[in-house]
Scaffold this active site. Structure first.
Site, PDB file in Angstrom:
ATOM      1  CG  ASP A  30      15.076  45.239  48.018  1.00  0.00           C
ATOM      2  OD1 ASP A  30      15.931  44.514  47.490  1.00  0.00           O
ATOM      3  OD2 ASP A  30      15.358  46.094  48.886  1.00  0.00           O
ATOM      4  CG  PHE A 153      27.398  31.628  35.614  1.00  0.00           C
ATOM      5  CD1 PHE A 153      28.400  31.195  36.473  1.00  0.00           C
ATOM      6  CD2 PHE A 153      26.356  30.766  35.330  1.00  0.00           C
ATOM      7  CE1 PHE A 153      28.362  29.923  37.027  1.00  0.00           C
ATOM      8  CE2 PHE A 153      26.308  29.496  35.875  1.00  0.00           C
ATOM      9  CZ  PHE A 153      27.319  29.075  36.726  1.00  0.00           C
ATOM     10  CG  LEU A 259      46.062  35.656  29.935  1.00  0.00           C
ATOM     11  CD1 LEU A 259      46.815  34.882  28.859  1.00  0.00           C
ATOM     12  CD2 LEU A 259      46.725  35.427  31.297  1.00  0.00           C
ATOM     13  N   GLY A 262      47.008  44.895  34.820  1.00  0.00           N
ATOM     14  CA  GLY A 262      46.526  46.222  35.200  1.00  0.00           C
ATOM     15  C   GLY A 262      46.589  46.420  36.695  1.00  0.00           C
ATOM     16  CB  CYS A 269      31.314  38.883  41.995  1.00  0.00           C
ATOM     17  SG  CYS A 269      29.535  39.119  41.801  1.00  0.00           S
TER      18      CYS A 269
END
Length: 447
Positions: A30, A153, A259, A262, A269
């Site tokens: 990095d 993911f 579901l 809010g 992402c």
């Protein structure tokens, strides 16, 4: 196996630590010297449950190191590209500059492998067409490499689990079958514990692999915005969106996950991925296929306006001078990520409307103090609640969900609460004397 991980932010640091835990010899690269110094000492630069012990173990046994020296790429058989692809300034499209810098670093510093081609594995979320372009660039530079696109993911708060025991792994492989078989075999070796556990592995072409992550995120964003649009209707009609979601969630064609009405989604992402997806569809001449995502994005942003308007309504029509206790600033619990956080955005909007905002968060407070020095940040919920005219629960941290309404009432000036995540028991709070409002539910709707 000797592995490099280019980019040691959220994705890269977790991936590097998990690959070392799998038994590989890993170097993380990095450009941020401060971040590298912390990681080299076994200290994460962000909050993620379970990561620190893996870092400390890998650093201690020598299987994991971090550096800013690009020559450290030499000797690795596999190079993971795990850099960010943020939204490009002034555009919906993804900023691909970090990906291309990583590719050029591989070209300049990677060394040939005696065991065959080096394998370049893309983890970053990229526009469709990127994997082939990376393969073409490596070939043009004379690098003997196989490109495999392996989308991530990860869920923040569960990233270690999602890396080491994902629900599926996807390999995007080249059309050349022989080269693709080399890439498959090498990545299988890297992921041996995952493969041996019988976790589903899908072998697809490059475009399919590139679309998997953005398609999944777009579906989740659509589901969230759908239930939030239902919350708008519930507010207008007096229905209870939580009971509505429960009822339709029993339909196995729909399911109950995502579901939860809010204040909407945020983070690093979903918002930028659906915007980049729309931008890439436009570049491919099929922008009409994703026009629905514009409304998904619009509904999501509208939830923030609604929360502020609801706060003003509960405060008597104006927010100037009203002390508002904001509980939660990160975009989700068990994370210190405040990127595109609805909670932080709402806190800022309240402040802009003249409210006296006193906010707290278990993990994100320090980041907010740097990003928004204009906001008053305190260290505990009790401190935020003391003397408050209105309380807004905006991130569903366990400590806030489990607050005792009677004790909380003893601290505030006026017992009014907005449950921005619909995680509280409306009956318990109203019985304790609170004026309770949820998102799409005013109170308990039946006995």
């Amino acid at each position: 196996m000797k592995i490099s991980v280019i980019g040691c932010g959220y994705l890269g640091a977790v991936h590097a630590a998990c690959m070392a835990d799998f038994g590989h010899d890993v170097v993380g690269l990095d450009i941020d010297e401060r971040k590298v110094a912390k990681l080299a000492a076994g200290v994460p630069s962000f909050h993620e449950p379970g990561l620190e012990p893996l870092l400390q173990q890998g650093v201690a046994d020598g299987s994991l190191r971090f550096t800013t020296d690009k020559t450290a790429l030499a000797g690795a058989r596999v190079h993971f590209i795990a850099v960010g692809t943020p939204q490009r300034g002034g555009s919906y499209a993804a900023d691909m500059s970090y990906v291309w810098t990583a590719v050029e670093d591989i070209i300049a510093n990677a060394s040939p492998s005696p065991d065959g081609p080096i394998v370049v594995v893309g983890k970053s979320t990229v526009p469709v067409g990127t994997a082939q372009a990376v393969a073409d660039r490596l070939d043009e530079a004379g690098v003997d490499a196989v490109v495999v696109w392996n989308p991530e993911f990860l869920r923040e708060g569960y990233a270690v689990q999602d890396t080491q025991r994902p629900d599926r792994v996807v390999y995007g492989l080249p059309d050349d079958r022989d080269r693709g078989e080399i890439g498959r075999a090498v990545v299988d070796e890297v992921y041996a514990p995952i493969i041996e556990a019988g976790i589903p592995r899908l072998l697809v072409n490059y475009p399919t692999a590139e679309l998997v992550k953005v398609a999944a995120n777009s579906f989740l964003a659509t589901k969230i915005s759908f239930i939030n649009s239902m919350a708008e209707l519930c507010d207008a009609s007096g229905a209870d969106v939580s009971r509505l979601a429960e009822a339709i969630g029993h339909d196995d064609r729909i399911g109950s996950k995502f579901l939860q009405a809010g204040i909407g989604f945020g983070g690093g992402c979903l918002p930028k991925d659906i915007r980049a997806f729309m931008a890439r569809a436009g570049e491919l001449g099929v922008d009409q296929s994703l026009t629905f995502l514009r409304e998904v994005d619009s509904i999501n942003m509208r939830r923030r306006d609604h929360a502020v308007d609801l706060a003003s309504e509960m405060a008597g029509g104006r927010l100037v001078g009203v002390k508002v206790a904001v509980l939660g600033l990160t975009f989700k619990p068990d994370s210190d990520d405040v990127r595109d956080s609805p909670a932080l955005d709402i806190a800022g909007r309240l402040w802009g409307r003249g409210a006296n905002v006193v906010a707290t968060d278990p993990a994100g407070a320090d980041a907010v103090r740097l990003a928004r020095p204009d906001l008053q940040i305190v260290d505990s919920a009790e401190e935020a609640l003391t003397g408050a005219d209105l309380v807004m629960l905006l991130t569903a941290w366990k400590d806030y969900v489990e607050l005792d309404p009677a004790h909380a009432k003893s601290l505030v000036a006026t017992p009014r609460i907005i449950d921005g995540r619909n995680v509280l028991d409306p009956r318990a709070w109203t019985d304790a004397g609170w004026d309770y409002r949820g998102m799409g539910r005013r109170s308990s709707s039946i006995w």
